[in-house]
Scaffold this active site. Structure first.
Site, PDB file in Angstrom:
ATOM      1  N   HIS A   1      37.783  42.307  44.885  1.00 13.28           N
ATOM      2  CA  HIS A   1      37.033  41.586  45.769  1.00 13.28           C
ATOM      3  C   HIS A   1      38.185  40.602  46.077  1.00 13.28           C
ATOM      4  O   HIS A   1      38.110  40.192  47.501  1.00 13.28           O
ATOM      5  CB  HIS A   1      35.893  40.920  45.058  1.00 13.28           C
ATOM      6  CG  HIS A   1      34.509  41.957  44.465  1.00 13.28           C
ATOM      7  ND1 HIS A   1      33.630  41.678  45.088  1.00 13.28           N
ATOM      8  CD2 HIS A   1      34.816  42.898  43.843  1.00 13.28           C
ATOM      9  CE1 HIS A   1      32.722  42.631  44.441  1.00 13.28           C
ATOM     10  NE2 HIS A   1      33.468  43.446  43.899  1.00 13.28           N
TER      11      HIS A   1
ATOM     12  N   ASP B   1      30.580  36.376  49.108  1.00 17.88           N
ATOM     13  CA  ASP B   1      30.582  37.843  48.506  1.00 17.88           C
ATOM     14  C   ASP B   1      29.425  38.561  48.400  1.00 17.88           C
ATOM     15  O   ASP B   1      28.419  37.836  47.866  1.00 17.88           O
ATOM     16  CB  ASP B   1      31.350  37.640  47.022  1.00 17.88           C
ATOM     17  CG  ASP B   1      31.747  39.130  46.624  1.00 17.88           C
ATOM     18  OD1 ASP B   1      31.037  40.083  47.174  1.00 17.88           O
ATOM     19  OD2 ASP B   1      32.893  39.409  45.996  1.00 17.88           O
TER      20      ASP B   1
ATOM     21  N   TRP C   1      36.711  51.184  46.533  1.00 21.25           N
ATOM     22  CA  TRP C   1      36.590  51.125  48.037  1.00 21.25           C
ATOM     23  C   TRP C   1      38.056  50.833  48.635  1.00 21.25           C
ATOM     24  O   TRP C   1      38.568  51.367  49.851  1.00 21.25           O
ATOM     25  CB  TRP C   1      35.446  50.391  48.672  1.00 21.25           C
ATOM     26  CG  TRP C   1      35.483  50.464  50.233  1.00 21.25           C
ATOM     27  CD1 TRP C   1      35.506  49.549  51.031  1.00 21.25           C
ATOM     28  CD2 TRP C   1      35.291  51.680  50.804  1.00 21.25           C
ATOM     29  NE1 TRP C   1      35.248  49.876  52.343  1.00 21.25           N
ATOM     30  CE2 TRP C   1      35.052  51.288  52.295  1.00 21.25           C
ATOM     31  CE3 TRP C   1      35.205  53.229  50.447  1.00 21.25           C
ATOM     32  CZ2 TRP C   1      34.921  52.246  53.149  1.00 21.25           C
ATOM     33  CZ3 TRP C   1      35.012  54.124  51.400  1.00 21.25           C
ATOM     34  CH2 TRP C   1      35.111  53.645  52.869  1.00 21.25           C
TER      35      TRP C   1
HETATM   36  N1  UDP Z   1      45.785  48.222  42.404  1.00 19.06           N
HETATM   37  C1  UDP Z   1      47.233  47.618  42.464  1.00 19.06           C
HETATM   38  N2  UDP Z   1      48.118  48.346  41.347  1.00 19.06           N
HETATM   39  C2  UDP Z   1      47.486  49.257  40.504  1.00 19.06           C
HETATM   40  C3  UDP Z   1      46.097  49.652  40.821  1.00 19.06           C
HETATM   41  C4  UDP Z   1      45.296  48.948  41.528  1.00 19.06           C
HETATM   42  O1  UDP Z   1      47.700  47.111  43.360  1.00 19.06           O
HETATM   43  O2  UDP Z   1      48.199  49.688  39.743  1.00 19.06           O
HETATM   44  C5  UDP Z   1      45.150  47.531  43.649  1.00 19.06           C
HETATM   45  C6  UDP Z   1      44.730  48.526  44.710  1.00 19.06           C
HETATM   46  O3  UDP Z   1      45.794  48.525  45.310  1.00 19.06           O
HETATM   47  C7  UDP Z   1      43.502  48.082  45.157  1.00 19.06           C
HETATM   48  C8  UDP Z   1      42.944  47.113  44.042  1.00 19.06           C
HETATM   49  O4  UDP Z   1      43.906  47.181  43.066  1.00 19.06           O
HETATM   50  O5  UDP Z   1      43.542  47.038  46.466  1.00 19.06           O
HETATM   51  C9  UDP Z   1      41.598  48.101  43.258  1.00 19.06           C
HETATM   52  O6  UDP Z   1      40.502  47.827  43.859  1.00 19.06           O
HETATM   53  P1  UDP Z   1      39.453  49.124  44.160  1.00 19.06           P
HETATM   54  O7  UDP Z   1      38.340  48.587  45.094  1.00 19.06           O
HETATM   55  O8  UDP Z   1      39.951  50.382  44.525  1.00 19.06           O
HETATM   56  O9  UDP Z   1      38.812  49.272  42.740  1.00 19.06           O
HETATM   57  P2  UDP Z   1      38.466  48.374  41.487  1.00 19.06           P
HETATM   58  O10 UDP Z   1      39.485  47.543  40.736  1.00 19.06           O
HETATM   59  O11 UDP Z   1      37.620  47.453  42.143  1.00 19.06           O
HETATM   60  O12 UDP Z   1      37.520  49.495  40.666  1.00 19.06           O
END
Ligand code: UDP
Length: 490
Positions: A27, A127, A385
């Site tokens: 988010h 949000d 997402w």
């Molecule tokens: N991300 C990152 N490095 C990592 C793993 C994830 O920068 O090693 C970032 C990824 O690029 C994305 C966010 O963390 O922008 C994860 O958001 P997502 O909606 O995919 O999943 P959530 O963490 O909310 O389950």
């Protein structure tokens, strides 16, 4: 000339938007990108974070340098009401964070807004997972609320149809053997939506109490606001977006993929920003980029399950064996807080040996950069997402292993509708992991190279001049300016 004779000069009101994300990486990432997009267009922004997220963001991301050019962008903080040592990390903790914030943060936020402590706010972008948080103060201040929806349009639409699914007698789900039953009451998804593809919030086995998750309830509520913002693009989810606009929210701004949109606008304005800028609340390990530099083109599968997913040791080992047995090179993000349950015991030496030969593990990677690296040819993802959009923009095919929330439906769309990868949901078995990795990177490689390249092109076009996301963004900026003018005229 006395005061009364003076011509009335209209005092211009600079629009100021308050942006307040749920305190979770996905988010914060996308709403911070939205804040930068608006700042680039001359809209002032107050970005509000919980203390916990703010401290981590300023520790791990280059926020000060990055936002130095936007004097109108203010960072403000608020307490989430939890003690410092609360873990605040996995899905269970996030529910606790939400409950605490409803009890303690909500009243403080309303006070801050009404007292002007957050600046002279003319519009709130809240949000979608927080609907109701700022409704009263928005009424008191006479400012509109637009809800930013953190999930895909296909998830949002399914949540909006939740009552219809129940009315049609298609919920509850009656046990494991019922999971492949097709749900036919969601327009636009009648032929392919199975019980197992419903967002996890909707996979209920008891509808009498309609135990809908509070986040899902908030997201549904938020569609009755003045407007909603979707981080998606017409070419990807057009038919579903039309359903949302026609049935629930006529004032919908589809402006994604946000990260690609920002990149394009920065390039257009000749603003040079480091490729390494990040919105991470985790410490990024950049050494994996050197490792990637030494790998052949499209030879590596990137493995990451996002910021919230947890794994048991057994599941970790199934993935590990599957990856090693596929003989494909891999870069794997294993967060320190990712493992649950009994983690003791030795990791088999053959796994460690094979990882040294053709694998690399990190605690947190610069994901956007990794996905656009020439050495990366596939993404084993939890289908969050942001990750899905980042993979689409980079043109990287996916193997989807969804964990919760919208991930179940995102992965169905990736596999069945957009044909950008393979859906491996609800299975965690080394043989299947091995087969899927080989399918994606060898057997069906050409097919996926074509479909992902096409969708990446469409995503890029959507955020360029004349693209739909670009013109929708102009409309959003116009609306924000107009409501500020109306406020100053009152
Ligand atoms: N991300 C990152 N490095 C990592 C793993 C994830 O920068 O090693 C970032 C990824 O690029 C994305 C966010 O963390 O922008 C994860 O958001 P997502 O909606 O995919 O999943 P959530 O963490 O909310 O389950």
């Amino acid at each position: 000339m006395d005061q009364k004779q003076r011509p009335q000069v209209e005092v211009p009101t600079t629009p100021r938007v308050l942006i307040f994300p749920l305190p979770a990486q996905g988010h914060v990432t996308s709403m911070l990108t939205l804040a930068e997009l608006l700042s680039l267009c001359g809209i002032d922004v107050t970005f509000l974070n919980t203390d916990h997220v703010h401290n981590r963001l300023f520790r791990h991301a280059d926020i000060e340098a990055r936002f130095a050019d936007y004097p109108g962008l203010l960072f403000r903080t608020i307490s989430d009401g939890l003690p410092d040592d609360h873990p605040r990390s996995n899905d269970r903790s996030i529910t606790e964070v939400l409950h605490s914030m409803i009890a303690t943060t909500k009243p403080v936020l309303n006070e801050m807004l009404v007292s002007g402590a957050l600046g002279s706010v003319t519009c709130i972008i809240a949000d979608g997972a927080f609907a109701g948080f700022v409704t009263n103060s928005a009424c008191e201040l006479h400012v509109p609320i637009i809800y930013y929806q953190p999930a895909s349009a296909c998830c949002l639409w399914t949540l909006l149809c939740f009552d219809d699914i129940i009315k049609a007698g298609e919920l509850p789900i009656r046990g494991k053997e019922d999971m492949d039953r097709i749900i036919t009451s969601v327009p636009g998804m009648k032929s392919f939506l199975r019980c197992r593809d419903l967002p996890s919030f909707c996979q209920v086995n008891d509808t009498s109490a309609t135990k809908i998750n509070p986040v899902a309830r908030a997201i549904r509520q938020s569609c009755s606001a003045q407007g909603i913002i979707l981080n998606t693009f017409e070419e990807l989810e057009g038919p579903i977006i039309s359903h949302i606009i026609r049935s629930f929210c006529p004032n919908t701004y589809t402006i994604g993929p946000l990260h690609a949109h920002l990149k394009h606008k920065l390039a257009k304005k000749n603003v040079s920003k480091s490729d390494q800028s990040s919105n991470s609340i985790f410490e990024v390990d950049r050494k994996c980029m050197d490792w990637l530099d030494s790998q052949p083109p499209k030879s590596v599968i990137y493995v990451s399950f996002g910021s919230i997913t947890t794994l048991t040791r057994d599941a970790l080992l199934e993935f590990w064996h599957g990856l090693v047995n596929s003989n494909v090179r891999f870069l794997w993000v294993v967060r320190p807080d990712m493992l649950t349950g009994e983690c003791a015991g030795e990791v088999p030496s053959e796994l460690l040996e094979a990882t040294r030969e053709r694998g690399y593990m990190v605690r947190w990677a610069p994901q956007e950069e990794v996905l656009s690296h020439r050495a990366v040819g596939g993404f084993l993802t939890h289908s969050g997402w942001n990750s899905t959009l980042e993979s689409i923009v980079a043109g990287v095919p996916m193997i989807c292993w969804p964990y919760f929330a919208d991930q179940q439906i995102n992965s169905r769309f990736v596999g069945e509708v957009w044909k950008l990868g393979i859906d491996m949901k609800d299975v965690c078995d080394r043989k299947i992991v091995e087969k899927m990795v080989i399918d994606l990177t060898v057997e069906r490689r050409e097919e996926f190279l074509k479909s992902t390249a096409k969708m990446a092109r469409l995503a890029g076009e959507s955020v360029c001049e004349g693209g739909l996301s670009d013109s929708n963004f102009d409309r959003l900026v116009e609306y924000i300016r107009l409501t500020a003018k109306e406020k100053s005229a009152r």
